[in-house]
Design a protein around this motif. Structure first.
Motif, PDB file in Angstrom:
ATOM      1  N   UNK A 150       0.474  -1.088  -0.345  1.00 46.68           N
ATOM      2  CA  UNK A 150      -0.110  -0.242  -0.242  1.00 46.68           C
ATOM      3  C   UNK A 150       1.094   0.953   0.167  1.00 46.68           C
ATOM      4  N   UNK A 151       0.386   2.105  -1.042  1.00 41.93           N
ATOM      5  CA  UNK A 151       1.123   3.412  -1.222  1.00 41.93           C
ATOM      6  C   UNK A 151       0.398   4.268  -0.544  1.00 41.93           C
ATOM      7  N   UNK A 152       0.629   5.040   0.718  1.00 40.64           N
ATOM      8  CA  UNK A 152       0.149   6.078   0.892  1.00 40.64           C
ATOM      9  C   UNK A 152       0.514   7.737   0.573  1.00 40.64           C
ATOM     10  N   UNK A 153      -0.134   8.375   0.091  1.00 44.38           N
ATOM     11  CA  UNK A 153       0.334   9.292  -0.729  1.00 44.38           C
ATOM     12  C   UNK A 153      -0.790  10.816  -0.812  1.00 44.38           C
ATOM     13  N   UNK A 154       0.473  12.349  -1.166  1.00 41.84           N
ATOM     14  CA  UNK A 154       0.066  12.719  -1.381  1.00 41.84           C
ATOM     15  C   UNK A 154      -0.832  13.665  -2.660  1.00 41.84           C
TER      16      UNK A 154
ATOM     17  N   UNK B 114      -4.252  25.669   1.976  1.00 42.49           N
ATOM     18  CA  UNK B 114      -3.511  25.039   2.607  1.00 42.49           C
ATOM     19  C   UNK B 114      -3.793  24.494   3.382  1.00 42.49           C
ATOM     20  N   UNK B 115      -4.687  24.836   4.458  1.00 44.24           N
ATOM     21  CA  UNK B 115      -4.836  24.676   5.509  1.00 44.24           C
ATOM     22  C   UNK B 115      -5.756  23.080   5.888  1.00 44.24           C
ATOM     23  N   UNK B 116      -6.147  22.444   4.488  1.00 41.47           N
ATOM     24  CA  UNK B 116      -6.418  21.299   4.047  1.00 41.47           C
ATOM     25  C   UNK B 116      -5.278  19.909   3.395  1.00 41.47           C
ATOM     26  N   UNK B 117      -5.584  18.691   3.590  1.00 42.01           N
ATOM     27  CA  UNK B 117      -5.035  17.530   2.647  1.00 42.01           C
ATOM     28  C   UNK B 117      -5.571  16.472   2.770  1.00 42.01           C
ATOM     29  N   UNK B 118      -5.617  16.224   1.602  1.00 42.41           N
ATOM     30  CA  UNK B 118      -6.224  14.666   1.025  1.00 42.41           C
ATOM     31  C   UNK B 118      -4.940  13.334   1.055  1.00 42.41           C
ATOM     32  N   UNK B 119      -5.202  12.281   0.646  1.00 40.18           N
ATOM     33  CA  UNK B 119      -4.150  11.302   1.119  1.00 40.18           C
ATOM     34  C   UNK B 119      -4.787  10.569   0.370  1.00 40.18           C
ATOM     35  N   UNK B 120      -4.362   9.905  -1.041  1.00 34.87           N
ATOM     36  CA  UNK B 120      -4.992   8.657  -1.250  1.00 34.87           C
ATOM     37  C   UNK B 120      -3.703   7.015  -0.602  1.00 34.87           C
ATOM     38  N   UNK B 121      -4.802   6.127  -0.302  1.00 36.92           N
ATOM     39  CA  UNK B 121      -4.204   4.680   0.027  1.00 36.92           C
ATOM     40  C   UNK B 121      -4.574   4.047  -1.534  1.00 36.92           C
TER      41      UNK B 121
ATOM     42  N   UNK C  77      -1.463   1.196  -7.775  1.00 41.44           N
ATOM     43  CA  UNK C  77      -2.373   2.112  -8.686  1.00 41.44           C
ATOM     44  C   UNK C  77      -3.743   2.247  -8.446  1.00 41.44           C
ATOM     45  N   UNK C  78      -4.370   1.402  -7.434  1.00 40.88           N
ATOM     46  CA  UNK C  78      -5.643   2.132  -7.376  1.00 40.88           C
ATOM     47  C   UNK C  78      -6.157   2.228  -6.331  1.00 40.88           C
ATOM     48  N   UNK C  79      -6.466   3.727  -6.371  1.00 37.81           N
ATOM     49  CA  UNK C  79      -7.421   3.918  -5.359  1.00 37.81           C
ATOM     50  C   UNK C  79      -7.952   3.316  -4.763  1.00 37.81           C
ATOM     51  N   UNK C  80      -7.884   2.687  -2.984  1.00 39.10           N
ATOM     52  CA  UNK C  80      -8.502   1.964  -2.339  1.00 39.10           C
ATOM     53  C   UNK C  80      -8.839   2.683  -1.255  1.00 39.10           C
ATOM     54  N   UNK C  81      -8.897   4.244  -1.164  1.00 39.72           N
ATOM     55  CA  UNK C  81      -9.125   4.674   0.832  1.00 39.72           C
ATOM     56  C   UNK C  81      -8.390   6.038   1.300  1.00 39.72           C
TER      57      UNK C  81
ATOM     58  N   UNK D 219      -3.644   4.649   7.120  1.00 34.53           N
ATOM     59  CA  UNK D 219      -4.173   6.422   7.199  1.00 34.53           C
ATOM     60  C   UNK D 219      -4.262   7.175   8.181  1.00 34.53           C
ATOM     61  N   UNK D 220      -4.565   6.235   9.499  1.00 33.00           N
ATOM     62  CA  UNK D 220      -4.775   6.847  10.529  1.00 33.00           C
ATOM     63  C   UNK D 220      -2.690   7.606  10.646  1.00 33.00           C
TER      64      UNK D 220
END
Length: 175
Positions: free
Chosen positions: A5-9, A59-66, A70-74, A113-114
């Motif tokens: 699993x890759x966690x990335x912005x 600028x004060x919010x960030x999203x990260x994919x799991x 290469x499939x987004x699962x969370x 993610x946590x």
């Protein structure tokens, strides 16, 4: 599995994938407990391109994919300062959303993610992390209690025309 699993912005050009995973996971999590009308209304409003663009460029919010292969699962959404939905305390970080595709529940993706959120909170020297959890989302409540969160307040969350109670929980960090 967790090791792949890759966690990335997330960047703005991934808004389509964010909208898809956001709507899918929210629907999977809450559709059985809510009317279709309220679900449609909420998903249309909260996951519109306009709303997601505002959030992704804040600028004060960030999203990260799991992602897995290469499939987004969370995904994860965190907020700082004025972008927090409540409190707006500069010494805190809000975890607004952690959602994982149903087929990947129980596979530690939510924990990854946590962990990312806590890592960022510590990097930013925040004193505590807080969040709101629907009182009937027992799975999420167990998860956060297991990770040391305690309840400190309640607030009303509107889903369409339905008012629901969220439990507000926080975790003090040892920096």
């Amino acid at each position: 599995m967790a090791e792949n699993i890759i966690i990335r912005q997330i960047s703005l050009n991934e808004i389509d994938q964010l909208q898809k995973i956001g709507q899918q996971t929210f629907h999977e999590t809450f559709s059985e407990s809510n009317s279709e009308e309220n679900m449609k209304s909420y998903l249309k409003e909260k996951f519109s391109y306009q709303k997601l663009t505002e959030e992704l460029t804040d600028d004060n919010s960030e999203f990260y994919f799991a992602t897995l292969d290469n499939e987004v699962i969370g995904y994860l959404k965190i907020n700082f300062g004025e972008s927090q939905t409540e409190l707006k305390d500069n010494k805190s970080l809000e975890i607004e959303r952690i959602y994982v595709s149903k087929e990947f529940h129980g596979k530690k993706i939510g924990q990854l993610l946590y962990d990312k959120a806590i890592e960022i909170a510590k990097e930013k020297n925040t004193e505590y992390v807080w969040l709101g959890v629907w009182e009937n989302n027992l799975r999420a409540l167990r998860f956060y209690k297991k990770n040391g969160f305690t309840e400190f307040d309640k607030h009303i969350f509107k889903l369409g025309n339905d008012e629901q109670t969220d439990l507000m929980m926080k975790l003090k960090l040892d920096n």
